[in-house]
Motif scaffolding. Structure first.
Motif, PDB file in Angstrom:
ATOM      1  N   PRO A 463      -7.773  63.504  91.157  1.00 47.29           N
ATOM      2  CA  PRO A 463      -8.968  63.379  90.309  1.00 47.29           C
ATOM      3  C   PRO A 463      -9.089  64.449  89.239  1.00 47.29           C
ATOM      4  CG  PRO A 463      -9.525  63.142  92.647  1.00 47.29           C
ATOM      5  CD  PRO A 463      -8.123  63.632  92.586  1.00 47.29           C
ATOM      6  N   ASN A 464      -8.680  65.651  89.542  1.00 50.77           N
ATOM      7  CA  ASN A 464      -8.859  66.754  88.597  1.00 50.77           C
ATOM      8  C   ASN A 464      -7.580  67.581  88.595  1.00 50.77           C
ATOM      9  OD1 ASN A 464     -10.149  68.448  86.779  1.00 50.77           O
ATOM     10  ND2 ASN A 464     -11.059  69.702  88.385  1.00 50.77           N
ATOM     11  N   ALA A 465      -6.589  67.113  87.845  1.00 51.25           N
ATOM     12  CA  ALA A 465      -5.250  67.692  87.913  1.00 51.25           C
ATOM     13  C   ALA A 465      -5.250  69.140  87.433  1.00 51.25           C
ATOM     14  CB  ALA A 465      -4.283  66.857  87.085  1.00 51.25           C
ATOM     15  N   GLN A 466      -4.554  69.991  88.191  1.00 50.22           N
ATOM     16  CA  GLN A 466      -4.375  71.398  87.842  1.00 50.22           C
ATOM     17  C   GLN A 466      -2.882  71.706  87.781  1.00 50.22           C
ATOM     18  OE1 GLN A 466      -7.056  73.300  87.040  1.00 50.22           O
ATOM     19  NE2 GLN A 466      -8.296  71.462  87.443  1.00 50.22           N
ATOM     20  N   ALA A 467      -2.558  72.910  87.281  1.00 52.00           N
ATOM     21  CA  ALA A 467      -1.148  73.287  87.137  1.00 52.00           C
ATOM     22  C   ALA A 467      -0.427  73.244  88.480  1.00 52.00           C
ATOM     23  CB  ALA A 467      -1.049  74.683  86.508  1.00 52.00           C
ATOM     24  N   ARG A 468      -1.150  73.581  89.565  1.00 51.07           N
ATOM     25  CA  ARG A 468      -0.499  73.587  90.883  1.00 51.07           C
ATOM     26  C   ARG A 468      -0.117  72.180  91.350  1.00 51.07           C
ATOM     27  NH1 ARG A 468      -5.922  74.719  91.738  1.00 51.07           N
ATOM     28  NH2 ARG A 468      -7.085  73.078  92.838  1.00 51.07           N
ATOM     29  N   ASP A 469      -0.678  71.163  90.711  1.00 48.26           N
ATOM     30  CA  ASP A 469      -0.363  69.786  91.096  1.00 48.26           C
ATOM     31  C   ASP A 469       0.936  69.296  90.475  1.00 48.26           C
ATOM     32  OD1 ASP A 469      -2.717  69.420  92.654  1.00 48.26           O
ATOM     33  OD2 ASP A 469      -3.859  69.181  90.807  1.00 48.26           O
ATOM     34  N   SER A 470       1.517  70.060  89.548  1.00 46.57           N
ATOM     35  CA  SER A 470       2.805  69.666  88.979  1.00 46.57           C
ATOM     36  C   SER A 470       3.865  69.702  90.063  1.00 46.57           C
ATOM     37  CB  SER A 470       3.192  70.603  87.836  1.00 46.57           C
ATOM     38  OG  SER A 470       2.280  70.515  86.772  1.00 46.57           O
ATOM     39  N   GLY A 471       4.848  68.848  89.930  1.00 45.99           N
ATOM     40  CA  GLY A 471       5.941  68.857  90.884  1.00 45.99           C
ATOM     41  C   GLY A 471       6.477  67.468  91.136  1.00 45.99           C
ATOM     42  N   ARG A 472       7.332  67.416  92.137  1.00 44.27           N
ATOM     43  CA  ARG A 472       7.979  66.151  92.498  1.00 44.27           C
ATOM     44  C   ARG A 472       7.239  65.516  93.658  1.00 44.27           C
ATOM     45  NH1 ARG A 472      14.075  65.153  94.858  1.00 44.27           N
ATOM     46  NH2 ARG A 472      14.426  63.101  93.925  1.00 44.27           N
ATOM     47  N   TYR A 473       6.907  64.249  93.502  1.00 42.58           N
ATOM     48  CA  TYR A 473       6.198  63.495  94.525  1.00 42.58           C
ATOM     49  C   TYR A 473       7.118  62.400  95.074  1.00 42.58           C
ATOM     50  CZ  TYR A 473       1.822  65.704  93.051  1.00 42.58           C
ATOM     51  OH  TYR A 473       0.829  66.599  92.769  1.00 42.58           O
ATOM     52  N   THR A 474       6.987  62.157  96.348  1.00 39.74           N
ATOM     53  CA  THR A 474       7.791  61.119  97.005  1.00 39.74           C
ATOM     54  C   THR A 474       6.867  60.044  97.551  1.00 39.74           C
ATOM     55  OG1 THR A 474       9.497  62.727  97.613  1.00 39.74           O
ATOM     56  CG2 THR A 474       9.491  60.621  98.787  1.00 39.74           C
ATOM     57  N   CYS A 475       7.142  58.828  97.158  1.00 39.76           N
ATOM     58  CA  CYS A 475       6.390  57.670  97.653  1.00 39.76           C
ATOM     59  C   CYS A 475       7.275  56.961  98.676  1.00 39.76           C
ATOM     60  CB  CYS A 475       6.046  56.746  96.487  1.00 39.76           C
ATOM     61  SG  CYS A 475       5.796  55.038  96.921  1.00 39.76           S
ATOM     62  N   VAL A 476       6.758  56.789  99.889  1.00 38.75           N
ATOM     63  CA  VAL A 476       7.506  56.146 100.971  1.00 38.75           C
ATOM     64  C   VAL A 476       6.796  54.843 101.330  1.00 38.75           C
ATOM     65  CG1 VAL A 476       8.378  56.353 103.320  1.00 38.75           C
ATOM     66  CG2 VAL A 476       8.292  58.374 101.849  1.00 38.75           C
ATOM     67  N   ALA A 477       7.514  53.731 101.162  1.00 33.00           N
ATOM     68  CA  ALA A 477       6.997  52.415 101.565  1.00 33.00           C
ATOM     69  C   ALA A 477       7.658  52.041 102.883  1.00 33.00           C
ATOM     70  CB  ALA A 477       7.286  51.370 100.494  1.00 33.00           C
ATOM     71  N   ARG A 478       6.857  51.740 103.887  1.00 32.00           N
ATOM     72  CA  ARG A 478       7.409  51.522 105.230  1.00 32.00           C
ATOM     73  C   ARG A 478       6.780  50.281 105.859  1.00 32.00           C
ATOM     74  NH1 ARG A 478       6.184  56.073 106.828  1.00 32.00           N
ATOM     75  NH2 ARG A 478       8.177  57.173 106.719  1.00 32.00           N
ATOM     76  N   ASN A 479       7.626  49.420 106.419  1.00 25.94           N
ATOM     77  CA  ASN A 479       7.143  48.360 107.308  1.00 25.94           C
ATOM     78  C   ASN A 479       8.098  48.266 108.487  1.00 25.94           C
ATOM     79  OD1 ASN A 479       9.363  46.871 106.480  1.00 25.94           O
ATOM     80  ND2 ASN A 479       8.185  45.376 105.298  1.00 25.94           N
ATOM     81  N   THR A 480       7.922  47.252 109.312  1.00 24.20           N
ATOM     82  CA  THR A 480       8.707  47.175 110.550  1.00 24.20           C
ATOM     83  C   THR A 480      10.181  46.915 110.288  1.00 24.20           C
ATOM     84  OG1 THR A 480       8.136  44.833 110.727  1.00 24.20           O
ATOM     85  CG2 THR A 480       6.732  46.395 111.902  1.00 24.20           C
ATOM     86  N   LEU A 481      10.522  46.523 109.050  1.00 23.03           N
ATOM     87  CA  LEU A 481      11.911  46.190 108.751  1.00 23.03           C
ATOM     88  C   LEU A 481      12.655  47.319 108.050  1.00 23.03           C
ATOM     89  CD1 LEU A 481      11.420  42.511 107.543  1.00 23.03           C
ATOM     90  CD2 LEU A 481      12.038  43.321 109.818  1.00 23.03           C
ATOM     91  N   GLY A 482      11.948  48.368 107.697  1.00 23.53           N
ATOM     92  CA  GLY A 482      12.673  49.453 107.062  1.00 23.53           C
ATOM     93  C   GLY A 482      11.775  50.371 106.263  1.00 23.53           C
ATOM     94  N   THR A 483      12.425  51.263 105.528  1.00 24.06           N
ATOM     95  CA  THR A 483      11.734  52.283 104.730  1.00 24.06           C
ATOM     96  C   THR A 483      12.415  52.396 103.377  1.00 24.06           C
ATOM     97  OG1 THR A 483      11.143  53.518 106.720  1.00 24.06           O
ATOM     98  CG2 THR A 483      11.040  54.708 104.643  1.00 24.06           C
ATOM     99  N   TYR A 484      11.611  52.614 102.337  1.00 24.41           N
ATOM    100  CA  TYR A 484      12.149  52.786 100.981  1.00 24.41           C
ATOM    101  C   TYR A 484      11.436  53.975 100.339  1.00 24.41           C
ATOM    102  CZ  TYR A 484      14.111  51.348  96.462  1.00 24.41           C
ATOM    103  OH  TYR A 484      14.818  51.298  95.288  1.00 24.41           O
ATOM    104  N   GLU A 485      12.199  54.836  99.718  1.00 23.62           N
ATOM    105  CA  GLU A 485      11.635  56.027  99.079  1.00 23.62           C
ATOM    106  C   GLU A 485      11.805  55.943  97.565  1.00 23.62           C
ATOM    107  OE1 GLU A 485      13.093  59.674 100.550  1.00 23.62           O
ATOM    108  OE2 GLU A 485      12.341  59.390 102.595  1.00 23.62           O
ATOM    109  N   ASN A 486      10.848  56.487  96.872  1.00 20.74           N
ATOM    110  CA  ASN A 486      10.924  56.585  95.412  1.00 20.74           C
ATOM    111  C   ASN A 486      10.363  57.940  94.997  1.00 20.74           C
ATOM    112  OD1 ASN A 486      11.640  55.354  92.910  1.00 20.74           O
ATOM    113  ND2 ASN A 486       9.461  55.238  92.449  1.00 20.74           N
ATOM    114  N   HIS A 487      11.024  58.574  94.047  1.00 21.77           N
ATOM    115  CA  HIS A 487      10.623  59.909  93.606  1.00 21.77           C
ATOM    116  C   HIS A 487      10.093  59.840  92.178  1.00 21.77           C
ATOM    117  CE1 HIS A 487      12.599  61.555  97.140  1.00 21.77           C
ATOM    118  NE2 HIS A 487      13.673  60.843  96.832  1.00 21.77           N
TER     119      HIS A 487
END
Length: 1165
Positions: A463-487
């Protein structure tokens, strides 16, 4: 979750022609039908309920990749293709159908030929000229003209809704020879006209006809005292009242049963027509039109009833994408008057005639799918109809088993300005719908709480982005058949800010002027500076010079006066500032002095009303800087004596202000002037102006109801301020009632408080609430109804039908039926699963009663239990919890996890070493994880260069704890790997190293001692041999001879070709002589006391399990040494590469071999 366009998908109609499709008979007929699906659907048509074979009709064709029907009417008449059409789109997963499209050609018929008699009337009577247009499709637009001029209309003369022309009373000026009614047909863009009508109004003087006398109004249309009208919901309602009389009557409208709808009702045609847009059920009732003149009045009542074609309550049913075993619901909820009927079809076939599906249950307007299976994909049609129309909607059920897939591009960079909102997308697809989890950086914890917001579509909001919020984020999508990551990455940039704004300038003509505009921006963003003059571009004049942080205008003229604005733009944000330039005539006068303006004077109050007053004043001296604005302030001596508040501002060119006031306030006003230097001192205050009290104009806001105990209801609100009170004696009328049929309002009066507690309420019951402000002058307006609930209590029921599905040795899935809402007795927060490991199924392990808890927020009916111990007995129960706490536990159930792979053996030691044999002893694994079926022992020799020999393998019985290896190589180091096996596979190996030797001075029990002496012990073993001593003496002699030869050659001035020899012979184990002094390169044994890579052998000769993580790869350059699940070794051992040895130079990890040394010396000699 989103839809992946590459996934199998039943058809969906994306575009179709309207249900009532009127065509132009002069153009080709185009009936639209487009659909999407995977694979792409094929199309077919029906006409008037039977199959329409488009291939056999030479005039009909289908657009490519579409179902759109095109009829070429160049050889046929369009009317031959009138009828009801329906499009069908199908693929292997289902069939979708369009609405019934009724195709009709537009018609613009002529008026029938007729002889119209002339009309002769005396002056003052009423008159109606009929239009009676022919029936067209669609109905025409009607209007009256005379000599190609539209006839003027007024309160006396007007056209009715059906096209007739009405005169409330005729005048001499109404005599005309050609009153003509015209009909314009919009589809064909044609105009037809009626035969002209001649009207003659008799003159009392020339025609000896007495005019009609004055009379009270009577209605020409509608007739009678009342009439009835029916209108469809959502349509436009038009009611008409046209009266005759002399003088001409005035028409007015009222609604007897309430007020006319605000914003949707309008009076037209000189108030003779009342139009209401977008009619709703609330518009039903009695409407009254009244005609008045000075002699009397007439009234007519119109009773309006509202019916409705079917309309959606919550929107059309939505497509379902389900995984096998999941549940889903298709809801087709609509309303109408009369109540519509609901019918379902599947793939265009009535559902009762469709193949039976045990997972499907139809309940009126809902289809419920339970434990759906593959092969149940289909398109369902919902048809809701009554006498006024129908709704047809397609919704597919697509049964897929797809692992998660993130569709958002990988490594996407998102940029945002600091203190702004950042949205990081994670658009994912999968079936079952994947659960999205976000991590940042090292994945220390999930980002699911403050300050982060996780949206349902997977988007992460900062909601209120600050300098400390910079960086690399990982999104993990998961269901019973597997997992997928996106950076993805987030970059937070500094905002663009103007540090020094341009100043107001007053410049003499012919002088230069400079506007400064200094800006700070993020260094990584590319800035662009733009200057505007009076919100437009700068003049194209070389006198205007734009620099990076300023604007210079040379030789200023009167035309340069105006407002100049600097705008700094970056790719993410911008900032701007403005200043005015005033150009004055040059004069030989002293420098102009700019000061604050003098305060205004002569304040006067005029036009005094209950809620307003007009204030006037006289401006003071502006001191060479024009006044920009005046600020009016007030003091309330009744409530806040001594405190001045800003009331309003007016431009500097005005000296009056119309002030809106509040009731029950004692006002005193003062005025301040503002110029380019600053504000003036306040003026002398005006006289006191007192407003009378009144009932409150508004009610408290923020009304809410909640409970602090299970049997109370706390009603709270935001109280009114003193100004909002409008009078003394402010208090509140608090009203509540239980939300149930027949409940009555309970009313209490509350003063000096903003909440009221109702005791003795039923637990978690819905209530309707109202809070009305009241003072000594009366109550405020009728308050709106707010909603709340009484307090929560603990749930009284446990989840039922609790069951478990063990997925593998470490994961189980728990299912349960949701607890009924009335038994939760509060806001459902979620479910908790308590589970604990009772004991291992291996007989030697004790019981474990440590309890774990997993919480599933929301209305879940299942949950995963991860991290279980293999081959164990577990107990668990499920509990529902609300805002108050947890309910009772379900009956505890048990389940067993299957066998897994065992842990490594607890210990592995070497005993009884001999020259060609030794004994290995071990203890079974600490974690059996099943029944041990045996052990696998692998071993191989390791030479002085750390090269690994061939692997030998032994299969050992489960009850063995030692083995003696015979026929081993003499004085050789071996490495051993021992792992245990269950029916599931082999576990990790315990490792050990040992040397076949009897020399107890350097080796204890054949086990390699601490690695700091490992190499030294091997050197001592060789050095004690006689052949080695002789060899070393020979080498020393050769070196002495070589030194003598070098010395002689040097004294003779000769040059020994060391360099050539060195280039031709580079042995990594021996360093060549240096060119300058003919000495040998220094040999470094720094590595002699370094541990072997990966070796962690303690001094007692026992390899600890946790320290035995070294891999055989550590002994060579092989890159991927590992074990298969069955314990077999993958990868090859190899010696160190030549390139690596060369790069290491002096840092050889082994003592030089005598043979290598000899070869090196031979190369020099």
């Amino acid at each position: 979750s989103v839809t992946d366009p590459n996934m199998p998908q039943p058809p969906t109609i994306t575009n179709q022609s309207p249900k009532d499709y009127i065509i132009d008979p002069r153009e080709n007929i185009v009936i639209h039908c487009d659909a999407k699906g995977t694979p792409h659907p094929s199309f077919s048509w029906t006409r008037n309920g039977t199959h329409f074979d488009t291939d056999k009709d030479p005039n009909v064709s289908l657009k490519p990749e579409s179902g759109t029907l095109v009829v070429d009417i160049s050889r046929v008449k369009a009317e031959q293709y009138e009828g009801t059409y329906q499009c069908t789109a199908r693929n292997i997963h289902g069939t979708a159908i369009s609405s019934n499209i009724v195709v009709r050609q537009s018609r613009s018929p002529l008026w029938s030929k007729e002889k119209i008699q002339d009309i002769v009337v005396p002056e003052g009577v009423s008159l109606v000229l009929p239009c009676e247009p022919p029936t067209g499709l669609p109905p025409p637009i009607l209007f009256w003209m005379d000599n190609f001029q539209k006839l003027p209309q007024s309160k006396r003369v007007s056209q009715s809704l059906n096209g007739d022309f009405y005169f409330s009373n005729v005048l001499q000026e109404d005599s005309r020879n050609d009153y003509i009614c015209y009909a314009r047909f919009t589809h064909t863009q044609t105009i037809q006209q009626k035969q002209p009508i001649k009207v003659k109004v008799l003159n009392s003087k020339s025609d000896f006809e007495a005019p009609a006398g004055a009379r009270e109004p009577t209605f020409l249309v509608p007739s009678g005292s009342s009439s009835f009208k029916t209108v469809l919901r959502g349509h436009t309602l038009e009611m008409e009242c046209i009266a005759e009389g002399l003088p001409t009557p005035e028409i007015s409208w009222t609604k007897v049963s309430g007020d006319l709808p605000s914003g949707r009702a309008s009076e037209m045609n000189y108030n003779k027509t009342l139009r209401i847009l977008d009619v709703s059920e609330s518009d039903a009732g009695e409407y009254r039109c009244t005609a008045r003149n000075e002699l009397g009045s007439a009234r007519h009542s119109i009773h309006v009833s509202v019916t409705a074609a079917p309309y959606w309550i919550r929107g059309a049913p939505r497509n379902l994408v389900l995984a096998p075993g999941e549940n889903g619901v298709l809801t087709c909820r609509a309303s109408g008057t009369p109540k519509p009927t609901v019918t379902w079809t599947m793939n265009g076939v009535p559902i009762e005639n469709s193949p039976k599906d045990p997972s499907r249950r139809v309940e009126d307007d809902t289809i419920i799918f339970t434990d759906i299976q593959s092969g149940s994909s289909a398109v369902y049609q919902c048809n809701i109809s009554n006498v006024h129309g129908y709704l047809l909607s397609n919704a597919f059920v697509n049964v897929l088993s797809e692992p998660p897939r993130v569709l958002t591009p990988s490594n996407q960079v998102n940029q945002v300005i600091r203190n702004h909102r950042a949205l990081i997308d994670c658009s994912a697809f999968g079936s079952p719908i994947p659960v999205i989890t976000w991590f940042k950086g090292s994945r220390a914890s999930t980002l699911d709480g403050d300050p982060y917001i996780l949206h349902e579509n997977g988007t992460l909001e900062v909601p209120n982005a600050q300098a400390r919020d910079s960086g690399r984020y990982t999104c993990v999508a998961r269901n019973t058949l597997g997992t997928y990551e996106n950076h993805v990455s987030l970059e937070v940039k500094e905002p663009t800010r103007i540090l020094k704004q341009p100043d107001y300038k007053v410049i003499q003509r012919g002088r230069p002027v400079v506007f400064e505009c200094k800006v700070k921006h993020d260094p990584t963003l590319l800035p662009t500076m733009t200057w505007l003059k009076d919100k437009g571009e700068l003049p194209d004049d070389e006198r205007f010079i734009v620099d990076s942080d300023s604007l210079t205008i040379n030789d200023v003229t009167e035309n340069d006066a105006g407002v100049y604005t600097c705008i700094m733009n970056t790719t993410l944000d911008h900032d701007s500032a403005s200043a005015r330039l005033t150009v004055v005539e040059a004069a030989p006068t002293p420098a102009v002095v700019y000061e604050r303006p003098d305060p205004p004077s002569d304040l006067e109050l005029t036009d005094q009303k209950k809620r307003s007053v007009q204030l006037t004043w006289t401006p003071g001296n502006d001191h060479n800087s024009p006044i920009q604005k005046f600020l009016i302030q007030y003091e309330d001596s009744l409530h806040h004596r001594g405190h001045w508040h800003n009331l309003t501002e007016v431009p500097g060119t005005k000296t009056t202000a119309h002030l809106k006031l509040s009731p029950y306030v004692h006002y005193t006003f003062r005025v301040l002037a503002l110029n380019g230097v600053g504000f003036s001192h306040p003026s002398y205050h005006s006289r006191v102006y007192k407003t009378d009290g009144a009932a409150p104009d508004e009610n408290p806001t923020g009304v809410q109801g909640f409970g602090t105990e299970h049997n109370n209801l706390v009603i709270s609100w935001k109280p009114l301020t003193g100004l909002q009170a409008n009078g003394p004696g402010l208090h509140y009328k608090v009203m509540w009632r239980q939300k149930a049929p027949g409940s009555d309002w309970t009313v209490v009066t509350v003063a000096n408080n903003s909440k009221f507690v109702v005791s003795g309420t039923p637990t978690f019951s819905p209530y309707e609430l109202k809070v009305q402000a009241v003072n000594d002058y009366g109550p405020g307006p009728d308050p709106p109804i707010a909603h709340g609930r009484s307090g929560e209590d603990l749930p009284i029921a446990a989840p039922e039908n609790v069951r478990v599905n063990v997925l593998n040795s470490t994961l189980a899935e728990v299912h349960w039926d949701p607890v009924p809402f009335d038994l939760i007795r509060g806001h459902l927060k979620g479910y908790k699963v308590y589970y604990w490991r009772k004991h291992s199924l291996h007989k030697h392990n004790p019981d474990h009663m440590e309890q774990d808890i997993l919480t599933f927020s929301g209305n879940h009916t299942r949950g995963m239990l991860p991290g279980l111990h293999p081959f164990s007995l577990y107990s668990f129960n499920v509990r529902v919890f609300n805002g108050k706490g947890e309910g009772p536990a379900s009956h505890s159930q048990q389940f067993k996890t299957p066998q897994g792979v065992p842990g490594p053996p607890t210990s592995l030691i070497v005993t009884n070493p001999n020259l060609d044999s030794l004994t290995l002893e071990w203890r079974p694994p600490h974690d059996h994880n099943g029944h041990i079926t045996g052990y696998t022992l692998k071993y191989q020799p390791v030479n002085n260069s750390n090269d690994l020999g061939p692997v030998e393998e032994l299969a050992l019985a489960a009850n063995e704890t030692s083995v003696t290896l015979l026929n081993l190589k003499y004085s050789t180091r071996y490495k051993f790997y021992l792992n245990a096996k269950t029916v599931t596979g082999a576990g990790p190996a315990a490792t050990q190293e040992a040397i076949t030797s009897l020399d107890e001075g350097n080796v204890s029990n054949g086990i390699i001692p601490p690695v700091t002496a490992a190499v030294a012990s091997r050197q001592v073993d060789i050095a004690t041999q006689g052949w080695f001593i002789g060899l070393m003496c020979a080498i020393a002699l050769l070196i002495l001879i070589l030194l003598i030869i070098c010395f002689i050659q040097r004294n003779k001035g000769g040059k020994y070709p060391v360099k050539e020899k060195e280039d031709a012979h580079t042995d990594p184990e021996f360093q060549p002589m240096k060119d300058d002094d003919c000495t040998f390169g220094e040999y470094s044994d720094n590595e002699d006391h370094k541990p072997l890579k990966g070796s962690r052998t303690p001094s007692n000769g026992t390899v600890k399990r946790e320290d035995s993580d070294d891999s055989l790869v550590d002994y060579g350059e092989g890159g991927d040494g590992q074990f298969n699940e069955d314990g077999s070794f993958i990868g090859q051992y190899s010696g160190k590469s030549a390139s690596r040895d060369t790069a290491e130079g002096h840092e050889s990890s082994e003592a030089p071999s005598p043979v290598n040394a000899m070869n090196s010396l031979n190369s020099f000699v």
